[in-house]
Scaffold this active site. Structure first.
Site, mmCIF file in Angstrom:
data_model
loop_
_atom_site.group_PDB
_atom_site.id
_atom_site.type_symbol
_atom_site.label_atom_id
_atom_site.label_comp_id
_atom_site.label_asym_id
_atom_site.label_seq_id
_atom_site.Cartn_x
_atom_site.Cartn_y
_atom_site.Cartn_z
ATOM 1 N N TYR A 136 12.685 -23.712 -93.167
ATOM 2 C CA TYR A 136 12.818 -23.913 -94.608
ATOM 3 C C TYR A 136 11.732 -24.852 -95.143
ATOM 4 O O TYR A 136 11.301 -24.719 -96.277
ATOM 5 C CB TYR A 136 14.179 -24.527 -94.952
ATOM 6 C CG TYR A 136 15.307 -23.532 -95.093
ATOM 7 C CD1 TYR A 136 15.652 -22.683 -94.046
ATOM 8 C CD2 TYR A 136 16.032 -23.448 -96.272
ATOM 9 C CE1 TYR A 136 16.698 -21.787 -94.172
ATOM 10 C CE2 TYR A 136 17.084 -22.555 -96.405
ATOM 11 C CZ TYR A 136 17.412 -21.730 -95.355
ATOM 12 O OH TYR A 136 18.442 -20.845 -95.489
ATOM 13 N N LYS A 186 17.712 -20.386 -79.843
ATOM 14 C CA LYS A 186 17.073 -19.148 -79.378
ATOM 15 C C LYS A 186 16.019 -19.565 -78.360
ATOM 16 O O LYS A 186 14.824 -19.323 -78.519
ATOM 17 C CB LYS A 186 16.463 -18.411 -80.595
ATOM 18 C CG LYS A 186 15.882 -17.039 -80.307
ATOM 19 C CD LYS A 186 16.922 -15.971 -80.061
ATOM 20 C CE LYS A 186 16.260 -14.646 -79.721
ATOM 21 N NZ LYS A 186 17.235 -13.625 -79.270
ATOM 22 N N ASP A 218 21.987 -14.891 -81.156
ATOM 23 C CA ASP A 218 22.506 -13.519 -81.298
ATOM 24 C C ASP A 218 23.881 -13.402 -80.670
ATOM 25 O O ASP A 218 24.803 -12.806 -81.245
ATOM 26 C CB ASP A 218 21.502 -12.487 -80.738
ATOM 27 C CG ASP A 218 20.909 -12.865 -79.387
ATOM 28 O OD1 ASP A 218 21.203 -13.962 -78.878
ATOM 29 O OD2 ASP A 218 20.140 -12.041 -78.834
ATOM 30 N N ASP A 242 22.532 -21.377 -91.730
ATOM 31 C CA ASP A 242 22.744 -20.683 -93.002
ATOM 32 C C ASP A 242 23.443 -19.351 -92.743
ATOM 33 O O ASP A 242 24.452 -19.018 -93.375
ATOM 34 C CB ASP A 242 21.392 -20.451 -93.691
ATOM 35 C CG ASP A 242 21.535 -19.693 -94.999
ATOM 36 O OD1 ASP A 242 22.461 -20.026 -95.774
ATOM 37 O OD2 ASP A 242 20.744 -18.761 -95.244
ATOM 38 N N ASP A 246 27.843 -18.287 -93.261
ATOM 39 C CA ASP A 246 28.391 -17.210 -94.096
ATOM 40 C C ASP A 246 29.261 -16.279 -93.249
ATOM 41 O O ASP A 246 30.311 -15.800 -93.693
ATOM 42 C CB ASP A 246 27.272 -16.365 -94.750
ATOM 43 C CG ASP A 246 26.879 -16.877 -96.139
ATOM 44 O OD1 ASP A 246 26.972 -18.095 -96.379
ATOM 45 O OD2 ASP A 246 26.473 -16.042 -96.987
HETATM 46 C C1 IPM Z 1 23.017 -22.237 -98.793
HETATM 47 C C2 IPM Z 1 22.085 -21.342 -99.566
HETATM 48 C C3 IPM Z 1 20.710 -21.984 -99.652
HETATM 49 C C4 IPM Z 1 20.171 -22.057 -98.241
HETATM 50 C C5 IPM Z 1 19.687 -21.342 -100.571
HETATM 51 C C6 IPM Z 1 20.202 -21.061 -101.931
HETATM 52 C C7 IPM Z 1 18.460 -22.213 -100.654
HETATM 53 O O1 IPM Z 1 22.050 -20.071 -99.015
HETATM 54 O O2 IPM Z 1 23.195 -23.406 -99.178
HETATM 55 O O3 IPM Z 1 23.607 -21.781 -97.804
HETATM 56 O O4 IPM Z 1 19.636 -21.067 -97.719
HETATM 57 O O5 IPM Z 1 20.277 -23.127 -97.636
HETATM 58 MN MN MN Z 2 23.538 -19.718 -97.454
#
Ligand code: IPM
Ligand code: MN
Ligand code: NAD
Length: 352
Positions: A136, A186, A218, A242, A246
């Site tokens: 990032y 990884k 993975d 990240d 999710d």
């Molecule tokens: C998160 C989001 C952010 C990230 C984006 C919006 C920069 O997806 O906070 O998980 O990738 O960190």
């Molecule tokens: Mn995210």
């Protein structure tokens, strides 16, 4: 008087942040909440994604209650011209390196999970994501000509000290939980991952009471949907975290229920300065419809109370009120119910 910077942002951000900040004010009338524009909402006013006055507010605040940033109209634009840039600037400015994302399934919501209910019943894990390093933030990061054609480069870079400090956050957290850290990397391919594993093992030696294991990313993605209940603290670098958070989120039935804390080194009277936000985004597909689940924002306010204001009692009250709402059958639409944002919020308010 403590000050909380409230940055609602884009899409569903304002809809769910309004709920969280009003509950915060109800519990703590002594706390000053000040709103400021961020992301696409700021850009629509002709300002940068993180305007100077918003920065100044954050600089004098104990904590930031953040909504979400990002709008489809900026797709294809470079990072510095996007609403999301604001979030990276805040994380970078305050060195908010420790992103803590607790994943819990509320009793009664097992059937809403995309997995079989028996796999997620009682699920309680936490993702500890490194937030200010890796791909990032690494330089170079640009589009340029490569071998005479369009090309692009992102750079994944880590220093041992960055890995060391996030590993300590994971091990400390694990001590107060089931004493198990799973580090995700990884290392079969990436140099940064080989360094990651070496440093994590060095830190682990100082925590003999905590069990450590390693998974390649993975495989970790697969184990998360195969045997999620076996994870306690999942420690990983920025981009893997990240993605995996999710994935972990949807195990609970809705990404709209998951809060996060991003912490750095700055101290407050009650704990640490931090940015608190739902792990989800601006959800353009449902924005403006009044149906976004405000749970993630409410629980982010609870984390803010606990970690930045040192107010365990009100944090727990808020968390218990959300649990009671779900236990009583309250369901927003993405969970198969009929409640909109405000109706759900009202139930939580009554449970307080
Ligand atoms: C998160 C989001 C952010 C990230 C984006 C919006 C920069 O997806 O906070 O998980 O990738 O960190
Ligand atoms: Mn995210
Ligand atoms: P998203 O998280 O916004 O949405 C993914 C899915 O989850 C959508 O179907 C959405 O409707 C649903 N969802 C999310 N929150 C919900 C809630 N509270 N209640 C009910 N359903 C909910 O991810 P995306 O669509 O990939 O991203 C949209 C924008 O948000 C992008 O611009 C992205 O960069 C940005 N984003 C911002 C943040 C942040 O500000 N922290 C985090 C992630 C994504």
């Amino acid at each position: 008087m403590a000050t909380v910077a409230v940055l609602p942002g884009d899409g569903i951000g304002p809809e769910i942040t309004r709920v969280a900040s009003s509950l915060l004010r109800q519990l703590r009338p002594d706390v000053e909440t000040v709103e400021a524009p961020v992301g696409g909402a700021a850009m629509a006013l002709g300002k940068p994604a993180l305007p100077p006055e918003t920065r100044a507010l954050c600089a004098r605040a104990e904590a930031i209650l953040f909504g979400s940033v990002g709008l489809p109209q900026y797709d294809g634009k470079p990072l510095a011209e996007r609403p999301e840039y604001a979030l990276l600037l805040l994380r970078g400015d305050y060195e908010l390196y420790a992103n803590v994302r607790p994943v819990r399934v509320f009793p009664g919501l097992e059937d809403a999970s995309s997995l079989k209910p028996e796999l997620v019943r009682g699920l309680d894990l936490v993702v500890v994501r490194e937030l200010t390093g890796g791909i990032y933030f690494g330089k170079p990061k640009e589009q340029r000509q490569i071998d005479g054609e369009d090309g692009a480069v992102d750079t994944m870079v880590y220093k041992a000290s960055e890995i060391d400090r996030i590993a300590r956050v994971a091990f400390e957290l694990a001590r107060g939980r089931r004493k198990r850290v799973t580090s995700v990397d990884k290392q079969n391919i990436l140099e940064t991952s080989r360094l990651w594993r070496r440093v994590v093992e060095r830190v682990a030696a100082e925590y003999p009471d905590v069990a450590l294991d390693h998974l390649l990313v993975d495989n970790a993605a697969m184990q998360l949907v195969r045997r999620p209940g076996e994870f306690d603290v999942m420690l990983t670098e920025n981009m893997f975290g990240d993605i995996l958070s999710d994935e972990a989120a949807i195990l609970t039935g809705s990404i709209g229920t998951l809060p996060s804390a991003s912490l750095g080194t700055r101290k407050t009277a009650g704990g640490a300065f931090g940015l608190f936000e739902p792990i989800s985004g601006s959800a353009p597909d449902i924005a403006g419809k009044g149906i976004a689940n405000p749970t993630a924002a409410i629980l982010s306010a609870a984390m803010l109370l606990r970690l930045s204001l040192g107010d365990d009692a009100n944090a727990a009250r808020l968390e218990r009120a959300v649990e009671a709402a779900y236990a009583g059958g309250a369901r927003t639409t993405e969970l198969g119910g009929t409640l909109g944002t405000d109706a759900f919020a009202e139930i939580v308010r009554r449970k307080l």
